[in-house]
Write a protein that holds these residues in place. Structure first.
Motif, PDB file in Angstrom:
ATOM      1  N   LEU A 147       0.873  -1.145  -0.132  1.00 55.35           N
ATOM      2  CA  LEU A 147      -0.062  -0.127   0.164  1.00 55.35           C
ATOM      3  C   LEU A 147       0.856   1.287  -0.033  1.00 55.35           C
ATOM      4  CD1 LEU A 147      -2.759   1.458   0.180  1.00 55.35           C
ATOM      5  CD2 LEU A 147      -2.801   0.958   2.577  1.00 55.35           C
ATOM      6  N   ALA A 148       1.914   1.204   0.815  1.00 61.66           N
ATOM      7  CA  ALA A 148       2.648   2.310   0.766  1.00 61.66           C
ATOM      8  C   ALA A 148       3.572   2.484  -0.452  1.00 61.66           C
ATOM      9  CB  ALA A 148       3.873   2.106   1.904  1.00 61.66           C
ATOM     10  N   GLY A 149       3.799   1.647  -1.302  1.00 56.69           N
ATOM     11  CA  GLY A 149       4.387   1.814  -2.666  1.00 56.69           C
ATOM     12  C   GLY A 149       3.383   2.375  -3.459  1.00 56.69           C
ATOM     13  N   ALA A 178       8.733   7.617  -7.303  1.00 58.30           N
ATOM     14  CA  ALA A 178       8.838   6.106  -7.906  1.00 58.30           C
ATOM     15  C   ALA A 178       9.709   5.074  -7.618  1.00 58.30           C
ATOM     16  CB  ALA A 178       8.766   6.353  -9.552  1.00 58.30           C
ATOM     17  N   ARG A 179      11.144   5.760  -7.411  1.00 58.72           N
ATOM     18  CA  ARG A 179      12.064   4.765  -6.962  1.00 58.72           C
ATOM     19  C   ARG A 179      11.917   4.494  -5.504  1.00 58.72           C
ATOM     20  NH1 ARG A 179      15.855   9.294  -9.837  1.00 58.72           N
ATOM     21  NH2 ARG A 179      16.038   8.235 -11.781  1.00 58.72           N
ATOM     22  N   ALA A 180      11.417   5.538  -4.703  1.00 57.39           N
ATOM     23  CA  ALA A 180      10.972   5.019  -3.272  1.00 57.39           C
ATOM     24  C   ALA A 180      10.059   4.041  -3.292  1.00 57.39           C
ATOM     25  CB  ALA A 180      10.706   6.234  -2.436  1.00 57.39           C
ATOM     26  N   ALA A 181       9.174   4.025  -4.047  1.00 59.45           N
ATOM     27  CA  ALA A 181       8.101   2.775  -4.070  1.00 59.45           C
ATOM     28  C   ALA A 181       8.809   1.633  -4.553  1.00 59.45           C
ATOM     29  CB  ALA A 181       7.073   3.283  -5.123  1.00 59.45           C
ATOM     30  N   GLN A 182       9.856   1.684  -5.261  1.00 59.29           N
ATOM     31  CA  GLN A 182      10.523   0.456  -5.693  1.00 59.29           C
ATOM     32  C   GLN A 182      11.285  -0.268  -4.559  1.00 59.29           C
ATOM     33  OE1 GLN A 182      12.328   0.736  -9.414  1.00 59.29           O
ATOM     34  NE2 GLN A 182      11.185   2.620  -9.840  1.00 59.29           N
ATOM     35  N   LEU A 183      12.255   0.849  -4.012  1.00 59.96           N
ATOM     36  CA  LEU A 183      13.043   0.228  -2.956  1.00 59.96           C
ATOM     37  C   LEU A 183      12.242  -0.012  -1.654  1.00 59.96           C
ATOM     38  CD1 LEU A 183      15.787   3.259  -3.240  1.00 59.96           C
ATOM     39  CD2 LEU A 183      15.974   0.837  -3.750  1.00 59.96           C
ATOM     40  N   GLY A 184      11.166   0.603  -1.317  1.00 62.51           N
ATOM     41  CA  GLY A 184      10.418   0.108  -0.094  1.00 62.51           C
ATOM     42  C   GLY A 184       9.708  -1.095  -0.163  1.00 62.51           C
ATOM     43  N   THR A 185       9.560  -1.481  -1.463  1.00 63.80           N
ATOM     44  CA  THR A 185       8.685  -2.751  -1.538  1.00 63.80           C
ATOM     45  C   THR A 185       9.456  -3.934  -2.090  1.00 63.80           C
ATOM     46  OG1 THR A 185       8.137  -2.111  -3.767  1.00 63.80           O
ATOM     47  CG2 THR A 185       6.459  -1.751  -2.141  1.00 63.80           C
ATOM     48  N   THR A 186      10.883  -3.846  -2.054  1.00 62.98           N
ATOM     49  CA  THR A 186      11.741  -4.959  -2.728  1.00 62.98           C
ATOM     50  C   THR A 186      11.308  -6.257  -1.634  1.00 62.98           C
ATOM     51  OG1 THR A 186      13.216  -3.397  -3.231  1.00 62.98           O
ATOM     52  CG2 THR A 186      14.116  -5.549  -2.779  1.00 62.98           C
ATOM     53  N   GLY A 187      10.943  -7.235  -2.627  1.00 64.28           N
ATOM     54  CA  GLY A 187      10.848  -8.378  -1.874  1.00 64.28           C
ATOM     55  C   GLY A 187       9.451  -8.690  -1.214  1.00 64.28           C
ATOM     56  N   HIS A 188       8.567  -7.566  -1.543  1.00 63.03           N
ATOM     57  CA  HIS A 188       7.083  -7.558  -1.016  1.00 63.03           C
ATOM     58  C   HIS A 188       6.129  -7.239  -2.236  1.00 63.03           C
ATOM     59  CE1 HIS A 188       8.084  -7.349   3.254  1.00 63.03           C
ATOM     60  NE2 HIS A 188       9.043  -6.845   2.944  1.00 63.03           N
ATOM     61  N   ALA A 189       6.588  -6.501  -3.395  1.00 63.04           N
ATOM     62  CA  ALA A 189       5.869  -6.135  -4.316  1.00 63.04           C
ATOM     63  C   ALA A 189       5.828  -7.283  -5.418  1.00 63.04           C
ATOM     64  CB  ALA A 189       6.320  -4.904  -4.972  1.00 63.04           C
ATOM     65  N   THR A 190       4.570  -7.277  -5.960  1.00 63.03           N
ATOM     66  CA  THR A 190       4.313  -8.256  -7.098  1.00 63.03           C
ATOM     67  C   THR A 190       4.896  -7.843  -8.446  1.00 63.03           C
ATOM     68  OG1 THR A 190       2.289  -7.239  -7.925  1.00 63.03           O
ATOM     69  CG2 THR A 190       2.003  -8.978  -6.152  1.00 63.03           C
ATOM     70  N   PRO A 209      -1.829 -12.462 -12.159  1.00 69.90           N
ATOM     71  CA  PRO A 209      -2.847 -11.705 -11.534  1.00 69.90           C
ATOM     72  C   PRO A 209      -3.408 -12.281 -10.100  1.00 69.90           C
ATOM     73  CG  PRO A 209      -3.211 -11.801 -13.966  1.00 69.90           C
ATOM     74  CD  PRO A 209      -2.115 -13.056 -13.389  1.00 69.90           C
ATOM     75  N   GLY A 210      -3.212 -13.447  -9.913  1.00 72.50           N
ATOM     76  CA  GLY A 210      -3.765 -14.055  -8.729  1.00 72.50           C
ATOM     77  C   GLY A 210      -2.937 -13.692  -7.487  1.00 72.50           C
ATOM     78  N   GLU A 211      -1.758 -13.270  -7.682  1.00 70.24           N
ATOM     79  CA  GLU A 211      -0.986 -12.906  -6.600  1.00 70.24           C
ATOM     80  C   GLU A 211      -1.101 -11.333  -6.201  1.00 70.24           C
ATOM     81  OE1 GLU A 211       3.016 -13.381  -8.006  1.00 70.24           O
ATOM     82  OE2 GLU A 211       2.991 -15.654  -7.396  1.00 70.24           O
ATOM     83  N   ASP A 212      -1.810 -10.352  -7.085  1.00 68.42           N
ATOM     84  CA  ASP A 212      -1.833  -8.867  -6.862  1.00 68.42           C
ATOM     85  C   ASP A 212      -3.009  -8.676  -5.877  1.00 68.42           C
ATOM     86  OD1 ASP A 212       0.146  -8.345  -8.947  1.00 68.42           O
ATOM     87  OD2 ASP A 212      -1.411  -8.375 -10.575  1.00 68.42           O
ATOM     88  N   PRO A 213      -2.694  -7.731  -5.237  1.00 66.33           N
ATOM     89  CA  PRO A 213      -3.640  -7.356  -4.023  1.00 66.33           C
ATOM     90  C   PRO A 213      -5.010  -6.574  -4.774  1.00 66.33           C
ATOM     91  CG  PRO A 213      -1.761  -5.728  -4.052  1.00 66.33           C
ATOM     92  CD  PRO A 213      -1.664  -6.708  -5.212  1.00 66.33           C
ATOM     93  N   GLU A 214      -6.001  -6.791  -4.227  1.00 69.91           N
ATOM     94  CA  GLU A 214      -7.178  -6.409  -4.690  1.00 69.91           C
ATOM     95  C   GLU A 214      -7.600  -5.017  -5.219  1.00 69.91           C
ATOM     96  OE1 GLU A 214     -10.478  -7.613  -2.207  1.00 69.91           O
ATOM     97  OE2 GLU A 214      -9.876  -9.572  -2.149  1.00 69.91           O
TER      98      GLU A 214
END
Length: 112
Positions: free
Chosen positions: A30-32, A55-67, A107-112
């Motif tokens: 969500l933060a990303g 945008a880079r902060a979104a990438q860095l902050g979600t490393t290992g968490h984002a789909t 798509p099944g891994e993405d948040p709603e």
């Protein structure tokens, strides 16, 4: 809604409040997404360097968490800002990475 209606100062305050709530909830995805929206707004307002950094902060902050879908979105926001800065090589690199990563989406891994 405040962003869409042109109340950008208010929208920024809401984005910051939302970012703090996402941090409190330890919801990196969500933060990303919030940082990505902030990047979109910064580009709209002509603050292209800020937009790329958000945008880079979104990438860095979600490393290992984002789909892959989210990561591709963050890269697309970075590319958008880099294009407006006239950094076409970096824009192309970000778009290439976004495409490569998006090809791994499920798509099944993405948040709603």
């Amino acid at each position: 809604m405040s962003y869409d209606s042109g109340h950008h100062g208010l929208a920024q305050r809401y984005f910051i409040q939302a970012l703090r709530l996402a941090q409190t909830a330890a919801d990196r995805r969500l933060a990303g997404s919030i940082l990505s929206a902030m990047s979109h707004q910064a580009t709209y307002l002509g603050r292209f360097t800020e937009a790329a950094n958000l945008a880079r902060a979104a990438q860095l902050g979600t490393t290992g968490h984002a789909t892959p879908t989210l990561t591709a979105q963050f890269l697309a926001m970075e590319a958008r800002a880099l294009s407006r800065l006239g950094d076409h090589a970096a824009c192309n690199a970000a778009l290439t990475r976004a495409t490569t990563i998006f090809e791994r989406n499920n798509p099944g891994e993405d948040p709603e």
